[in-house]
Motif scaffolding. Structure first.
Motif, PDB file in Angstrom:
ATOM      1  N   MET A   1       0.750  -1.402  -0.177  1.00 18.00           N
ATOM      2  CA  MET A   1       0.243   0.406   0.241  1.00 18.00           C
ATOM      3  C   MET A   1       0.716   1.706  -0.026  1.00 18.00           C
ATOM      4  O   MET A   1       2.044   1.416   0.653  1.00 18.00           O
ATOM      5  CB  MET A   1      -0.534   0.054   1.715  1.00 18.00           C
ATOM      6  N   PRO A   2       0.771   2.167  -0.913  1.00 14.13           N
ATOM      7  CA  PRO A   2       1.383   3.079  -0.950  1.00 14.13           C
ATOM      8  C   PRO A   2       1.368   4.494   0.301  1.00 14.13           C
ATOM      9  O   PRO A   2       0.228   4.401   1.632  1.00 14.13           O
ATOM     10  CB  PRO A   2       0.594   4.190  -2.377  1.00 14.13           C
ATOM     11  N   THR A   3       2.810   4.643   1.146  1.00  8.39           N
ATOM     12  CA  THR A   3       2.247   5.958   1.926  1.00  8.39           C
ATOM     13  C   THR A   3       1.061   6.888   1.636  1.00  8.39           C
ATOM     14  O   THR A   3       0.665   7.372   0.674  1.00  8.39           O
ATOM     15  CB  THR A   3       3.827   5.936   2.462  1.00  8.39           C
ATOM     16  N   ASP A   4       0.995   7.518   3.096  1.00  5.39           N
ATOM     17  CA  ASP A   4      -0.334   8.863   2.997  1.00  5.39           C
ATOM     18  C   ASP A   4       0.211   9.349   2.142  1.00  5.39           C
ATOM     19  O   ASP A   4      -0.224  10.250   0.763  1.00  5.39           O
ATOM     20  CB  ASP A   4       0.253   9.417   4.048  1.00  5.39           C
ATOM     21  N   THR A   5       2.090  10.243   1.873  1.00  4.31           N
ATOM     22  CA  THR A   5       2.695  10.789   1.039  1.00  4.31           C
ATOM     23  C   THR A   5       2.740  10.779   0.235  1.00  4.31           C
ATOM     24  O   THR A   5       2.288  11.560  -0.616  1.00  4.31           O
ATOM     25  CB  THR A   5       4.444  11.378   1.853  1.00  4.31           C
ATOM     26  N   GLU A   6       2.916   9.400  -0.857  1.00  2.00           N
ATOM     27  CA  GLU A   6       3.032   8.890  -1.905  1.00  2.00           C
ATOM     28  C   GLU A   6       1.692   9.233  -2.645  1.00  2.00           C
ATOM     29  O   GLU A   6       1.330   9.945  -3.678  1.00  2.00           O
ATOM     30  CB  GLU A   6       3.753   7.263  -2.017  1.00  2.00           C
ATOM     31  N   ILE A 163       8.775  -3.350 -10.897  1.00  2.00           N
ATOM     32  CA  ILE A 163       9.069  -2.134 -10.434  1.00  2.00           C
ATOM     33  C   ILE A 163       7.946  -1.080  -9.801  1.00  2.00           C
ATOM     34  O   ILE A 163       7.845  -0.433  -8.404  1.00  2.00           O
ATOM     35  CB  ILE A 163       9.451  -1.535 -11.215  1.00  2.00           C
ATOM     36  N   ALA A 164       6.687  -1.734 -10.113  1.00  2.00           N
ATOM     37  CA  ALA A 164       5.278  -1.139  -9.943  1.00  2.00           C
ATOM     38  C   ALA A 164       5.442  -1.860  -8.312  1.00  2.00           C
ATOM     39  O   ALA A 164       4.519  -1.005  -7.195  1.00  2.00           O
ATOM     40  CB  ALA A 164       4.759  -1.425  -9.903  1.00  2.00           C
ATOM     41  N   ARG A 165       5.522  -2.818  -7.836  1.00  2.00           N
ATOM     42  CA  ARG A 165       5.913  -3.182  -6.309  1.00  2.00           C
ATOM     43  C   ARG A 165       6.628  -2.995  -5.179  1.00  2.00           C
ATOM     44  O   ARG A 165       6.486  -2.800  -4.230  1.00  2.00           O
ATOM     45  CB  ARG A 165       5.405  -4.931  -6.234  1.00  2.00           C
ATOM     46  N   GLY A 192      -3.591   3.310 -10.896  1.00  2.00           N
ATOM     47  CA  GLY A 192      -3.493   4.324 -10.203  1.00  2.00           C
ATOM     48  C   GLY A 192      -2.072   5.064 -10.132  1.00  2.00           C
ATOM     49  O   GLY A 192      -0.913   5.586  -9.643  1.00  2.00           O
ATOM     50  N   PHE A 193      -1.532   3.741 -11.077  1.00  2.00           N
ATOM     51  CA  PHE A 193       0.035   3.676 -11.170  1.00  2.00           C
ATOM     52  C   PHE A 193       0.373   5.149 -12.609  1.00  2.00           C
ATOM     53  O   PHE A 193      -0.802   5.179 -13.705  1.00  2.00           O
ATOM     54  CB  PHE A 193       0.791   2.702 -11.992  1.00  2.00           C
TER      55      PHE A 193
END
Length: 320
Positions: A1-6, A163-165, A192-193
């Protein structure tokens, strides 16, 4: 899961890409080749006035390859200060992962929002190595990464999935213009990428990229003629083929033909055009060279014609 910043950076980038071109400001130098930070600030401020989707300081157009670490730090810091949160700031980084991590730390300290990972230096690597390059860099920075495939870097769909992971890798800039491969990459990517068109003079291929699901693009023309770049972008967004065709036929194609006369003109011709517009950007640094007098004269004529065309077409766009 992406961080809030990402997630925040991706959301801001996606919003920006929908309403403006991605702007790659030029790095200003004095006539003796030293960094002109005041000139860079002035140049960037005028680019921001036209509301680009994001700014990418110290990347290819900004001559990242010719900056030392202190100059890089000063340029990215100035970009963050001038931008003042109006749009995302995506700084360039590159070379091998160890050196890229040094630039990444400087960009973090300067307050950049993300990094564009330029192709590594000199050698070609297998797919496992291209993935490992991003893994090593991502492990050493808190900033989101956008990979740039160009030159010796070209990802397969299987590598794109890998790389997306990688935590922190949020997007891909494409400079190969291999639309078959790019379509397969977009289909392999998670939802979303981010993708955007990073071909040289990207407007030439904007419609082709959009057809495979990549409508966003960077614009070198925005560095010297935002009137032309923004007019094309607006026409592209509304599907106005007539306006796009005129701009392509009468300005962009002749500009590409002029650009192709000499190696390095993808940057030095852009910088020369900015100087013709009164922008305080100065000369290019070696190994690039400024345009010849004959090419500069042709550029001046083409630029004047392009601005006249943009002025004539602007009321047409505003009426639609």
């Amino acid at each position: 899961m992406p961080t809030d910043t990402e997630a925040d950076v991706v959301a801001r980038m996606r919003s920006g890409m929908a309403h403006g071109v991605l702007s790659f400001p030029l790095t200003s130098f004095h006539d003796d080749g030293s960094l002109d930070l005041d000139g860079f600030r002035a140049h960037l401020e005028t680019r921001l006035a036209t509301r680009p989707g994001a700014v990418f300081p110290a990347c290819g157009t900004g001559e990242f390859f010719s900056l030392d670490e202190d100059e890089y730090r000063r340029v990215v810091t100035a970009a963050v200060e001038v931008t003042a949160g109006r749009v995302p700031v995506v700084a360039g980084t590159g070379y091998g992962w160890a050196q890229a991590a040094r630039f990444a730390r400087l960009a973090e300290d300067a307050g950049a929002d993300a990094l564009l990972v330029l192709p590594h230096y000199l050698v070609a690597g297998p797919q496992d190595g291209l993935v490992a390059q991003l893994e090593q860099l991502a492990a050493r920075t808190t900033l989101p990464l956008i990979a740039y495939q160009r030159g010796q870097v070209a990802f397969t769909p299987a590598s794109l999935r890998r790389i997306a992971r990688i935590p922190g890798v949020v997007g891909l800039k494409d400079g190969h213009s291999d639309l078959d491969r790019l379509q397969r990459l977009t289909l392999a990517a998670p939802e979303g990428f981010l993708f955007f068109n990073g071909a040289a003079t990207a407007e030439i291929q904007a419609r082709a990229y959009a057809a495979v699901g990549v409508p966003a693009y960077s614009s070198a023309v925005h560095a010297f003629a935002p009137e032309i770049a923004d007019l094309f972008f607006a026409a592209h967004r509304r599907g106005d083929d007539a306006v796009m065709d005129r701009l392509l036929r009468e300005f962009y194609v002749p500009f590409v033909e002029l650009r192709d006369r000499r190696t390095g003109y993808a940057v030095s011709l852009v910088k020369a055009a900015a100087r013709l517009r009164g922008q305080p950007v100065g000369p290019v640094r070696a190994p690039l060279t400024d345009p010849s007098p004959a090419d500069l004269a042709d550029l001046e004529s083409l630029l004047a014609a392009g601005l006249r065309l943009a002025s004539a077409l602007a009321p047409v766009g505003a009426a639609l």
